[in-house]
Design an enzyme around this catalytic site. Structure first.
Site: not given
Lengths: 136, 136
Positions: B14, B38, B111
């Site tokens: 990522y 997000d 995250d």
């Protein structure tokens, strides 16, 4: 929704109370029907009595929590990274249902707190696993 | 459940793909019916097409992601902290529904990725808010 300042203060209080081994103080940060899942993947502790019992065990080892970086605040959720330094003594009293190695270690954790309107934590989830245990 | 190594590799990918501005590569880390929230508190992007569109916008600014600390792995969930350095140019292309200041900044984010059996991400939640924007 509680303000960002209230949520950040609750996270700071969590560190201060844990490091003062004040299990009751920590339990008081939670709503009566809150859930604590530590680590994620193990059964949740549900309700204030179970949560107090969990933290009474957790603080017994004299573990020291040190925050890593900023408390992230999004909507009514706080997320924060920290290290848990465990000296290695009294680990038979450990609160979590996870095998821990002997000796001293730092466990690297990310917690999330979900808050209710009253600024109490309704859901705590602790993210860590065997690979986040750094032996010293 | 994917192995810890698989989940850690997906998190590393990522970062690498984001920093290479490879939106398609990032989208391929996700399951077809995945959701991306997000930041937490804004409407989720649902499904691979919406996710690809989101990341196509997100990488346009040339933002650089730098991980802070270990990837925490608990059960089928990875949690990780990082900073997003944004140079300040082209912010009209910004992907998130949040007001951002002018000029360069680092946004501090945590995250969480939830993985399915195939090692694909089914749910991403990004934790950050106005107080996590550090202006330079």
């Amino acid at each position: 929704m509680p303000s960002s300042d209230q949520m950040k203060a609750a996270v700071q209080a969590y560190f201060d109370l844990f490091n003062a081994q004040d299990a009751q103080g920590i339990a008081d940060l939670y709503a009566d029907d809150a859930t604590v899942t530590d680590p994620v993947g193990t059964p949740a502790k549900i309700g204030k009595e179970a949560i107090l019992e969990f933290y009474t065990m957790a603080v017994k080892n004299g573990a020291v929590l040190t925050q890593q970086g900023q408390t992230r605040i999004a909507d009514n959720v706080a997320a924060f990274a920290f290290g848990v330094f465990v000296g290695g003594a009294g680990m038979t009293d450990k609160a979590v249902d996870v095998e821990l190695p002997a000796g001293s270690m730092t466990i690297h954790v990310i917690d999330t707190f979900v808050f209710n309107e009253d600024g109490k934590v309704t859901e705590m989830r602790a993210h860590w696993g065997p690979e986040n245990i750094e032996k010293h």
